[in-house]
Each structure stands twice: as C-alpha cells, then as structure tokens.
Scaffold this active site. Sequence first.
Site, PDB file in Angstrom:
ATOM      1  N   TYR A   8     -11.206  -5.507  -4.398  1.00 46.55           N
ATOM      2  CA  TYR A   8     -11.891  -4.220  -4.495  1.00 46.55           C
ATOM      3  C   TYR A   8     -12.676  -4.117  -5.806  1.00 46.55           C
ATOM      4  CZ  TYR A   8      -9.191  -2.246  -0.573  1.00 46.55           C
ATOM      5  OH  TYR A   8      -8.646  -1.976   0.655  1.00 46.55           O
ATOM      6  N   GLU A  49     -13.462   1.873   4.736  1.00 43.44           N
ATOM      7  CA  GLU A  49     -13.709   2.344   3.362  1.00 43.44           C
ATOM      8  C   GLU A  49     -15.205   2.402   3.006  1.00 43.44           C
ATOM      9  OE1 GLU A  49      -9.596   0.777   1.316  1.00 43.44           O
ATOM     10  OE2 GLU A  49     -11.140  -0.676   1.784  1.00 43.44           O
ATOM     11  N   GLU A  70     -10.691  -6.146  -8.922  1.00 48.46           N
ATOM     12  CA  GLU A  70      -9.434  -6.878  -8.809  1.00 48.46           C
ATOM     13  C   GLU A  70      -9.736  -8.378  -8.924  1.00 48.46           C
ATOM     14  OE1 GLU A  70      -7.088  -3.741  -5.888  1.00 48.46           O
ATOM     15  OE2 GLU A  70      -8.318  -5.293  -4.959  1.00 48.46           O
ATOM     16  N   ASP A  84       0.826  -1.216   0.000  1.00 41.66           N
ATOM     17  CA  ASP A  84       0.000   0.000   0.000  1.00 41.66           C
ATOM     18  C   ASP A  84       0.861   1.268   0.000  1.00 41.66           C
ATOM     19  OD1 ASP A  84      -2.258  -1.559   0.063  1.00 41.66           O
ATOM     20  OD2 ASP A  84      -2.632  -1.311   2.211  1.00 41.66           O
TER      21      ASP A  84
END
Length: 387
Positions: A344, A239, A366, A78
Amino acid sequence: MEKGGRVAALSLLLSAMLSPGVCVSIPLKIDPIVYEEQLLWVAGFQGEVNTYRVPLITFTPKGNLLAFAEGRKDNDDDAGAKFIALRRSTNKGDTWSPTTFIVDDGTQSDGLNLGSVVVDEEVGLVILIYTTCFHQFQCQISSIMMVESKDDGLSWSVPRNLSAQLGVKNFAPGPGSGLQKRYSPAKGRLVVCGHGTIEGDGVFCILSDDHGRNWYNGAELKSIPYNQKKYNQDFNPDEPQPVELTDGTIVINVRNQYHYHCWCRVVVRSYDGGITLPTDDLYFDSELVDSAVAAGALQKDGVIYFTNPANMHNRVNLTLRWSMTNGNSWEKKAVQIWAGPSSYSSITSLDGSSPEDQKYIFVIYEKGHQAPYETISFAKIHLYGGH
Ligand SMILES: *[C@@H]1O[C@H](CO)[C@@H](O)[C@H](O)[C@H]1NC(C)=O
Ligand SMILES: *[C@@H]1O[C@H](CO)[C@@H](O)[C@H](O)[C@H]1NC(C)=O
C-alpha cells in the site's frame, strides 16, 4: 495560499540568458528522483505493536506533514486490536516526532481499520475517518468513526460515531486521502471514498458540506453481482483513491479486486462533486498494471502522480508514474522507488506558493525485503531531478 490554475511544467521556471538583456523562461521538465528516504515504522514487537500497516500521509493546514498507520497489536491480520499511530514532521519530512497513539481500540477481536485523512483548509481541520468491526469477526455491527485535530495534528478529539448519520453499514474509508473540493462544483465539500465488504463491495463516497459536522451518503459504484458471492473476474471495485482535477472533476483510481477485464486499475469520474459516478465514463487503465492492491494518487499543479506495486502478480516494484494529461496517458519514463516487496502507498504534497514546496511530493509505503509488511517507509521525491 495560492492554488488554482498553476501548471507544474510552466510554474517552475528556469531563466536563461540567451543574449544580453533578453531573458527567456524555459520550463523545467519533470524528472523525479528519490531525494531522501527513511523508515518511520518497523515490525516486530517494538513496544506494544507487532506490525504496522496501511500508511497514510497528509499535509496539514500549517504546512506540516502527518504520517499515520495501523499499529496491529498481536499479529499482522486485518482484524484484531490496533492503535492508530501518528508521527509528525515540521520540516518537510527531514525529521519526525516520536510515535504517538491517537486511538486505541483496546482488545477488540475486530478492531479499527484505516482509513481516510482529509484536510479542511477553510477552517484548518485535519479529519481522520476509520472503521471498526469491518469484517464482523466476533462482533455484530460495523461503525464508521471520526477523529479530528484543530491544532495541526498535535491533539485529537475523542472518536465520534458517524453511523448515526450515515446508517449502519460496512464502509472502509480509503485507505488514503479524501479531499476538500477546491473548485466548483461544491467548492469546500469534503469527499471521502471507500469500499464495502466483498459481497456488498463497490466504491462509496461520503460527503460533508459543513466541515465534517454532518455527513451524508454520496456516489456509489456497486459491484456486480451486488450482495452476492463473487468469483474471479467479477466486477468488484474496491479500495479507491480520489483526486480533484483543476476543472473540478473528481477522478477516482480504484483497486480492481477480481481482475474484471484486466489486471489493471479501474478509473471512474464524478462531475458533480461526488454525488454520482457515471459508468458511461468508467474505463480500465491497462497501462496501470496492478495485482489488486491499494494505490496512491495526487494532483499537483496540474500533473497527476500515481504509485503502486507495478506488477501483475506480486506486491513488488513500487513505482511512481506521472501524467500531463489528467491520467489519460502516462509519461513513458517511470521511477522505481523500491524493486522488492512493497504494497500500500499514499502520496501528498505541500501546496504553499514557495518554490521549495513546488519541487517535492511525499510518498509513504509498505516496504520489505522478504515480505512487504516489514516496514513503513517515507520517501521524499524531488520532481525536477534534484535541481
Ligand atoms: C455507532 O452507531 C450505530 C448507530 O447508532 C450503533 O448501532 C453502533 O453500535 C455504534 N457503534 C459504536 C462503536 O458505538
Ligand atoms: C516494474 O515497473 C516497471 C514500470 O511499469 C516495469 O517496466 C517493470 O517491468 C516492472 N518490473 C517488475 C519486476 O514488475
């Protein structure tokens, strides 16, 4: 462009001749199929990128599609240095432009992270908001950055630092889409939601009432215990993906990082255009089983669509669900887009009044065989079983 009030199940009408001269309209039933699918990015040091992650997809003011992803230069972490990669489609996803890198963070130890894309249809702008130094790995200050395109995604401004207006804080927008309010209250407002670092986590929204020139801090839904170390099953909203309902309510579907109450999604609503997120109406959607991952959501013609890897423990089983009741319940039938590793996802649609645009939604996600970060795939979903 005609927007409000249409209801999908009613808007796409099949005319049936029952008896000569009598024409009756029968609504087509939503019965999605994966109509076509193609890989937009593949991991493995093609050019300067090791791994593409965190895909976003959006419509544009002129009815085109833009796909974005982080191009992670050295590894799949990340942190690390990255590009923002872009591909553009002018034919509803059939073909895509070659990849361009619209932002390059150089060799930063904790570079950029996507991100939230929001389209201002009133002035024809595409805005992309991202963060840098979010993890504070060998850097001190996290910044909220913005780039914008005035020509439908062909060219992009230089990055602008929004932390001067918003204050310096760790804010990771999205990942996914922000929204422009189409209905009152606050019609025209830009709403971008994201989350903080694990200790100071929660859902936070930033707002703009002047087409992205000035931004201010809006709604917060803080984690408990806030600004403290978290343990499993603490309340840690992470998120978020907001959508606007046709009555002007914003519904935010949220990653439940430490599985508070369930291994499923948190849902929270804002009735004042993103200023507050009252916890009175917060609930846990036990039907939306989730391992704690970013998900996609969209409201199109009164129907809510939702994508995630629908599995309690693993990032597999990328599934599309839909709701005719603003997310209060989900249709029994779900469509599995990919059984294998998947993570995601993000959803968009074109909102033109043409029958063609009413038939499709577009999912980017993904996708892999051994691991979910092998490729970024684009799936064009026909909502009416190919009819
Ligand atoms: C962004 O602005 C903030 C506040 O002025 C500043 O502290 C930070 O260093 C800036 N970040 C970048 C990348 O310029
Ligand atoms: C995939 O998702 C569907 C729909 O939620 C569910 O019925 C099925 O059990 C899931 N399969 C796996 C392997 O998670």
